[in-house]
Motif scaffolding. Structure first.
Motif, PDB file in Angstrom:
ATOM      1  N   SER A 193       0.845  -1.198   0.000  1.00  0.00           N
ATOM      2  CA  SER A 193       0.000   0.000   0.000  1.00  0.00           C
ATOM      3  C   SER A 193       0.878   1.246   0.000  1.00  0.00           C
ATOM      4  O   SER A 193       2.054   1.200   0.357  1.00  0.00           O
ATOM      5  CB  SER A 193      -0.915   0.008   1.227  1.00  0.00           C
ATOM      6  OG  SER A 193      -0.145   0.168   2.412  1.00  0.00           O
ATOM      7  N   SER A 194       0.293   2.355  -0.386  1.00  0.00           N
ATOM      8  CA  SER A 194       1.041   3.618  -0.410  1.00  0.00           C
ATOM      9  C   SER A 194       1.474   4.014   0.989  1.00  0.00           C
ATOM     10  O   SER A 194       2.553   4.600   1.181  1.00  0.00           O
ATOM     11  CB  SER A 194       0.180   4.726  -1.025  1.00  0.00           C
ATOM     12  OG  SER A 194      -1.027   4.879  -0.296  1.00  0.00           O
ATOM     13  N   ASN A 195       0.645   3.690   1.978  1.00  0.00           N
ATOM     14  CA  ASN A 195       1.009   4.015   3.367  1.00  0.00           C
ATOM     15  C   ASN A 195       2.225   3.213   3.818  1.00  0.00           C
ATOM     16  O   ASN A 195       3.126   3.742   4.481  1.00  0.00           O
ATOM     17  CB  ASN A 195      -0.174   3.730   4.307  1.00  0.00           C
ATOM     18  CG  ASN A 195      -1.289   4.746   4.156  1.00  0.00           C
ATOM     19  OD1 ASN A 195      -1.053   5.879   3.717  1.00  0.00           O
ATOM     20  ND2 ASN A 195      -2.504   4.356   4.515  1.00  0.00           N
ATOM     21  N   GLN A 196       2.226   1.919   3.447  1.00  0.00           N
ATOM     22  CA  GLN A 196       3.372   1.076   3.782  1.00  0.00           C
ATOM     23  C   GLN A 196       4.632   1.589   3.121  1.00  0.00           C
ATOM     24  O   GLN A 196       5.710   1.667   3.731  1.00  0.00           O
ATOM     25  CB  GLN A 196       3.110  -0.364   3.332  1.00  0.00           C
ATOM     26  CG  GLN A 196       2.146  -1.144   4.199  1.00  0.00           C
ATOM     27  CD  GLN A 196       1.940  -2.548   3.658  1.00  0.00           C
ATOM     28  OE1 GLN A 196       1.541  -2.722   2.495  1.00  0.00           O
ATOM     29  NE2 GLN A 196       2.213  -3.554   4.477  1.00  0.00           N
ATOM     30  N   LEU A 197       4.520   1.954   1.849  1.00  0.00           N
ATOM     31  CA  LEU A 197       5.668   2.447   1.094  1.00  0.00           C
ATOM     32  C   LEU A 197       6.202   3.738   1.699  1.00  0.00           C
ATOM     33  O   LEU A 197       7.412   3.902   1.879  1.00  0.00           O
ATOM     34  CB  LEU A 197       5.272   2.673  -0.366  1.00  0.00           C
ATOM     35  CG  LEU A 197       6.394   3.129  -1.312  1.00  0.00           C
ATOM     36  CD1 LEU A 197       7.518   2.101  -1.352  1.00  0.00           C
ATOM     37  CD2 LEU A 197       5.841   3.363  -2.717  1.00  0.00           C
ATOM     38  N   ASN A 198       5.302   4.653   2.022  1.00  0.00           N
ATOM     39  CA  ASN A 198       5.713   5.932   2.609  1.00  0.00           C
ATOM     40  C   ASN A 198       6.374   5.746   3.963  1.00  0.00           C
ATOM     41  O   ASN A 198       7.324   6.454   4.315  1.00  0.00           O
ATOM     42  CB  ASN A 198       4.500   6.873   2.739  1.00  0.00           C
ATOM     43  CG  ASN A 198       4.009   7.368   1.389  1.00  0.00           C
ATOM     44  OD1 ASN A 198       4.788   7.459   0.436  1.00  0.00           O
ATOM     45  ND2 ASN A 198       2.725   7.668   1.292  1.00  0.00           N
ATOM     46  N   ASP A 199       5.862   4.783   4.723  1.00  0.00           N
ATOM     47  CA  ASP A 199       6.424   4.518   6.056  1.00  0.00           C
ATOM     48  C   ASP A 199       7.864   4.018   5.947  1.00  0.00           C
ATOM     49  O   ASP A 199       8.743   4.425   6.705  1.00  0.00           O
ATOM     50  CB  ASP A 199       5.559   3.490   6.787  1.00  0.00           C
ATOM     51  CG  ASP A 199       6.033   3.260   8.210  1.00  0.00           C
ATOM     52  OD1 ASP A 199       6.190   4.252   8.942  1.00  0.00           O
ATOM     53  OD2 ASP A 199       6.269   2.089   8.576  1.00  0.00           O
ATOM     54  N   VAL A 200       8.077   3.126   4.970  1.00  0.00           N
ATOM     55  CA  VAL A 200       9.434   2.601   4.762  1.00  0.00           C
ATOM     56  C   VAL A 200      10.367   3.691   4.237  1.00  0.00           C
ATOM     57  O   VAL A 200      11.490   3.858   4.710  1.00  0.00           O
ATOM     58  CB  VAL A 200       9.411   1.401   3.785  1.00  0.00           C
ATOM     59  CG1 VAL A 200      10.834   0.963   3.442  1.00  0.00           C
ATOM     60  CG2 VAL A 200       8.637   0.250   4.383  1.00  0.00           C
TER      61      VAL A 200
END
Length: 396
Positions: A193-200
């Motif tokens: 997800s975009s949220n997962q990607l942004n968090d990483v």
């Protein structure tokens, strides 16, 4: 005058006291390797003399067990001689004491050795130099531990996502490790997800680089040949292994910070020698200790174990001798590492390396020769306390 010999043990030491004529005052006094035990030894000695100047103490440098009692007695003001066990072995053979190694015999033997004065005292490094040795050896242990963890990480990764290593030239770089902490299996890369990607990405400096790598991993994950069972256990292993690697790498940084601070205080010219950075300098200085222990460079070469072992029988003498490897493995490793750099970066050492290669020597043999030459340079720099200078050989 009295002479006290202490036979060192892990939990208990044994002491024997003789006078200047060799008469035994007491023998086989056992005391624990504790403060109470050391105090009981002092009480025992006070029955014979209350003056510490009337007693000389000898003990062997056995492992690390002698350090506590040595430190205790030094603080009390006693004169202490630390001898190498090899010398007491030679003394024992000279007295024809064989196959009877006991605490009683050894403690009396050490006392006799001190009384006769026929020994070479082990030179103890000052506190800063000893700290460098402790830190550099512990750093070596940590680096070895990181290597073990990395091999285990690769083993697990080969099973769950064998294609992963094709994306990164170094899977233990900061970007790769952060990705592995969040996505470990091909399935993890399928639906990010975009949220997962942004968090990483928020934890990674090279965000564009990381995004490209994640996209590549997502593409190859669809056709991965990794195992499809026990994924939860593999994922946990990978996460914990990466966390351990990060933790120990931070410990290594802390050690190197302290090493740098100690080197600044010591202010040794050894770091002016090509190939010797702060880590190598700490190892070399810590292992050598006081350079005055070595009257000439060849003794330093022998101590490092990079001298040639001699193979001889009757009139035959081998001309193809191997390295003895008798000395400090830490010093030897540091010298080889420095020799590799020096043979590429310094004109003098580079020319010497190329000369050996032109003579038909193998690369490692030539590096060994450079490391021996490096010993001579180290000896001169430390002995004279002066910086290294490039001195090219004169040509006609």
């Amino acid at each position: 005058m009295f002479y006290l010999g202490i036979d060192i043990g892990k939990n208990n030491h044994v002491a024997s006291l003789i006078d200047e004529k060799g008469k035994i005052a007491f023998k086989a006094f056992s005391f624990s390797n504790t403060t109470d035990g050391a105090e009981s030894l002092i009480s025992k000695l006070n029955k014979f003399t209350s003056s510490i100047s009337d007693i000389e103490i000898g003990m062997e440098a056995t492992g690390h067990y002698w350090l506590s009692i040595y430190s205790f007695l030094v603080e009390k003001g006693f004169v202490i001689h630390v001898v190498n066990p090899i010398q007491t072995d030679g003394w024992r053979k000279g007295l024809e004491i064989r196959k009877r190694k006991t605490d009683i015999i050894d403690s009396v033997l050490i006392a006799e050795l001190i009384r006769y004065g026929d020994f070479l005292e082990t030179s103890l490094a000052d506190e800063k130099t000893m700290s460098l040795r402790n830190l550099s050896r512990f750093r070596n242990y940590l680096i070895s531990s990181i290597g073990d963890l990395k091999r285990k990480t690769i083993c697990v990764l080969d099973q769950v996502f064998p294609e992963y290593q094709s994306v990164f030239s170094n899977i233990f770089g900061q970007t790769s490790k952060e990705i592995l902490l969040n996505f470990s299996t091909p399935d993890d890369f399928d639906h990010i997800s975009s949220n997962q990607l942004n968090d990483v990405l928020s934890k990674i400096t090279l965000k564009k680089f990381a995004t490209n790598k994640i996209n590549q991993l997502s593409a190859i994950s669809k056709h991965s040949f990794g195992v499809s069972f026990c994924l939860d256990s593999f994922t946990l292993q990978l996460k914990l292994l990466i966390e351990q690697i990060n933790f120990i790498e931070n410990q290594v940084k802390d050690i190197e910070t302290q090493i740098n601070a100690l080197l600044d205080e010591i202010n040794s010219p050894i770091t002016t020698i090509p190939g010797i950075g702060n880590v190598s300098a700490a190892t070399i200085l810590g292992e050598i200790g006081d350079i005055s222990r070595f009257s000439n460079p060849s003794k330093l070469v022998a101590y490092a174990g990079i001298d040639a072992s001699v193979s001889q029988s009757g009139e035959y003498q081998s001309t193809n001798n191997k390295m003895s490897k008798r000395g400090s493995p830490y010093l030897r490793k540091a010298l080889f590492s420095a020799a590799l750099v020096a043979s590429n970066s310094d004109p003098v050492f580079k020319a010497f390396y190329q000369k050996k290669r032109s003579e038909g020597k193998h690369h490692l043999t030539a590096i060994g020769a450079v490391s021996r030459k490096l010993c001579y340079t180290i000896h001169a720099v430390l002995k004279n306390n002066c910086a290294y200078e490039v001195r090219l050989p004169k040509t006609d």
